[in-house]
Design an enzyme around this catalytic site. Structure first.
Site, short mmCIF file in Angstrom:
data_model
loop_
_atom_site.label_atom_id
_atom_site.label_comp_id
_atom_site.label_asym_id
_atom_site.label_seq_id
_atom_site.Cartn_x
_atom_site.Cartn_y
_atom_site.Cartn_z
N ASN A 1 9.00 -76.47 0.19
CA ASN A 1 8.07 -75.54 0.82
C ASN A 1 6.98 -75.06 -0.15
O ASN A 1 5.79 -75.19 0.12
CB ASN A 1 8.85 -74.33 1.34
CG ASN A 1 7.97 -73.40 2.16
OD1 ASN A 1 7.64 -73.71 3.30
ND2 ASN A 1 7.57 -72.29 1.57
N TYR B 1 12.77 -70.55 -7.85
CA TYR B 1 11.63 -69.82 -7.27
C TYR B 1 10.50 -69.71 -8.30
O TYR B 1 9.35 -70.12 -8.04
CB TYR B 1 12.07 -68.43 -6.80
CG TYR B 1 10.91 -67.51 -6.54
CD1 TYR B 1 9.98 -67.82 -5.55
CD2 TYR B 1 10.72 -66.35 -7.29
CE1 TYR B 1 8.89 -67.00 -5.33
CE2 TYR B 1 9.63 -65.52 -7.07
CZ TYR B 1 8.72 -65.85 -6.09
OH TYR B 1 7.63 -65.05 -5.88
N HIS C 1 15.00 -55.95 -1.36
CA HIS C 1 14.26 -55.20 -2.37
C HIS C 1 14.73 -53.75 -2.50
O HIS C 1 15.24 -53.15 -1.56
CB HIS C 1 12.75 -55.25 -2.09
CG HIS C 1 12.20 -56.61 -2.29
ND1 HIS C 1 11.56 -57.31 -1.31
CD2 HIS C 1 12.23 -57.41 -3.38
CE1 HIS C 1 11.21 -58.50 -1.78
NE2 HIS C 1 11.61 -58.58 -3.04
N PHE D 1 22.83 -52.13 -8.56
CA PHE D 1 23.37 -53.28 -9.29
C PHE D 1 23.27 -53.10 -10.81
O PHE D 1 22.25 -53.42 -11.41
CB PHE D 1 22.64 -54.57 -8.89
CG PHE D 1 22.77 -54.91 -7.43
CD1 PHE D 1 24.01 -54.88 -6.80
CD2 PHE D 1 21.65 -55.28 -6.68
CE1 PHE D 1 24.14 -55.21 -5.44
CE2 PHE D 1 21.77 -55.62 -5.34
CZ PHE D 1 23.00 -55.57 -4.72
N GLY E 1 21.06 -62.72 -12.88
CA GLY E 1 19.67 -63.11 -13.12
C GLY E 1 18.68 -61.97 -13.24
O GLY E 1 17.47 -62.20 -13.28
N1 UDP Z 1 18.40 -53.41 -6.95
C1 UDP Z 1 19.54 -52.67 -6.67
N2 UDP Z 1 19.99 -52.63 -5.37
C2 UDP Z 1 19.35 -53.27 -4.34
C3 UDP Z 1 18.18 -54.02 -4.63
C4 UDP Z 1 17.74 -54.06 -5.94
O1 UDP Z 1 20.13 -52.05 -7.56
O2 UDP Z 1 19.82 -53.20 -3.19
C5 UDP Z 1 17.90 -53.47 -8.33
C6 UDP Z 1 17.88 -54.89 -8.88
O3 UDP Z 1 19.12 -55.21 -9.46
C7 UDP Z 1 16.74 -54.80 -9.89
C8 UDP Z 1 15.77 -53.78 -9.27
O4 UDP Z 1 16.56 -53.05 -8.32
O5 UDP Z 1 17.21 -54.27 -11.09
C9 UDP Z 1 14.59 -54.41 -8.55
O6 UDP Z 1 15.08 -55.39 -7.66
P1 UDP Z 1 14.21 -56.04 -6.50
O7 UDP Z 1 15.09 -56.99 -5.75
O8 UDP Z 1 13.54 -54.97 -5.71
O9 UDP Z 1 13.06 -56.82 -7.27
P2 UDP Z 1 13.13 -57.94 -8.43
O10 UDP Z 1 13.00 -57.18 -9.73
O11 UDP Z 1 14.42 -58.68 -8.30
O12 UDP Z 1 11.93 -58.77 -8.15
#
Ligand code: UDP
Length: 329
Positions: free
Chosen positions: A97, A146, A194, A211, A287
């Site tokens: 894609n 990605y 997000h 997380f 990751g």
């Molecule tokens: N995060 C979290 N819980 C969630 C979604 C995200 O704790 O339900 C944390 C994630 O581990 C990262 C930060 O928030 O440290 C931002 O994550 P997001 O997925 O918004 O954006 P990314 O940095 O992955 O592009």
């Protein structure tokens, strides 16, 4: 006329809104696999917008757009899959894609003599940070398909410039946040991953999962650079102006140069909601680098771009949009 692929998605739709507000004529090309027709309907009220449903993986879909619209001056290309975790499990989906689809778009542009493109790239092209804040000279070593799919497109664009004179601006987004200030459009992922929308959507049945609290940061949670979506949309308008004025192929980090931890974002969301938000502290998500913050000096200098909306503004607008979205789903 400006062609916007993926204009029914999150950043795409806010950019279409900004283009329409500048009086531009816009044509959106979107498969609606992840984007939403309701967003297009909201945008149609704001100006001269045409919509074509199609898929970049089908060359004739995108050729058809150029065939029937001979006045396309430039392209802003958002259409892509963007889930890191999914890309690790299913790289084929991402390369097919994001890379092949973009090749079809670029080849159609060459065929129809359109030579300017603004491309939605990502901080994920940098991989694990070697230093912070990250400037554009930082090594690009993506750690997932990605990020690699976006980097491949950046490389293809360099070669297409050298060989065919196709000029590109690649905008490397950090963490996008917020919604339209009047809540006409906003972030709408059927499966939300997000941070900010997940915090705002949390209920006692579906608690917010934080997380990782054992990172080497101020408070143990990950630090990210949250860039407001309206500021981000505005950078695309500036990038287009840059190309229209004869600017060379270029690439820019889009962030604020300051970071906020997950705990800080959580506290700010509780304040905006004026309520306690149910929280579960969980293990780290695979990751996630500890800190990702952009050095945005180059975009400021070259594009004269200045992000003006802070994290609280983003959370406030995201919350207003969440309330609208609840009535739509
Ligand atoms: N995060 C979290 N819980 C969630 C979604 C995200 O704790 O339900 C944390 C994630 O581990 C990262 C930060 O928030 O440290 C931002 O994550 P997001 O997925 O918004 O954006 P990314 O940095 O992955 O592009």
């Amino acid at each position: 006329m400006i062609l916007v692929t993926g204009g029914a998605g999150y950043v795409g739709s806010h950019t279409v809104m900004a283009l329409l507000e500048c009086g531009k004529e816009v044509i959106v090309f979107d498969s609606l696999e992840l984007g939403h027709m309701e967003i297009i309907d909201a945008l149609k009220k704001l100006g001269n917008l045409k919509f074509v449903k199609g898929n970049l993986k089908t060359l004739d879909d995108i050729r058809g757009v150029f065939l029937s619209n001979k006045n396309i001056e430039a392209v802003i290309h958002f259409a892509a899959y963007s889930r890191v975790e999914e890309s690790v499990k299913n790289p084929q989906k991402y390369y097919y894609n994001n890379v092949y689809g973009t090749l079809n778009l670029l080849n159609a542009m060459l065929e129809f003599g359109v030579n300017k493109i603004v491309f939605s790239s990502t901080a994920a092209t940098y991989g694990e940070p070697v230093y912070t804040p990250i400037d554009e000279k930082h090594p690009q070593q993506p750690i997932n398909p990605y990020g690699m799919s976006k980097l491949m497109v950046e490389k293809i664009m360099d070669d297409y410039d050298k060989a065919y004179g196709l000029k590109s601006v690649r905008l490397r987004y950090f963490n996008v946040a917020g919604a339209d200030s009047s809540a006409r459009i906003g972030e709408w992922h059927d499966e939300e991953t997000h941070l900010i929308p997940n915090i705002l959507k949390a209920t006692s049945d579906k608690t917010f999962k934080m997380f990782g609290t054992d990172y080497n940061t101020v408070d143990g949670t990950c630090v990210r650079d949250y860039i407001n979506v309206e500021d981000l949309a505005n950078a695309h308008i500036k990038a287009l102006d840059y190309l229209n004025k004869g600017g060379e192929t270029n690439y820019f980090n889009l962030g604020t140069k300051s970071g906020n931890s997950v705990k800080e974002v959580f506290a700010a969301c509780e304040k905006v909601k004026g309520a306690h938000i149910p929280l579960d502290v969980c293990a780290r998500r695979a990751g996630d680098p500890a800190i990702l913050v952009a050095d945005n000096s180059r975009a400021k200098e070259v594009l004269n771009w200045n992000p003006k909306n802070d994290l609280n503004y983003s959370i406030n607008t995201a919350y207003e949009w969440e309330k609208v979205l609840e009535t739509m789903v």
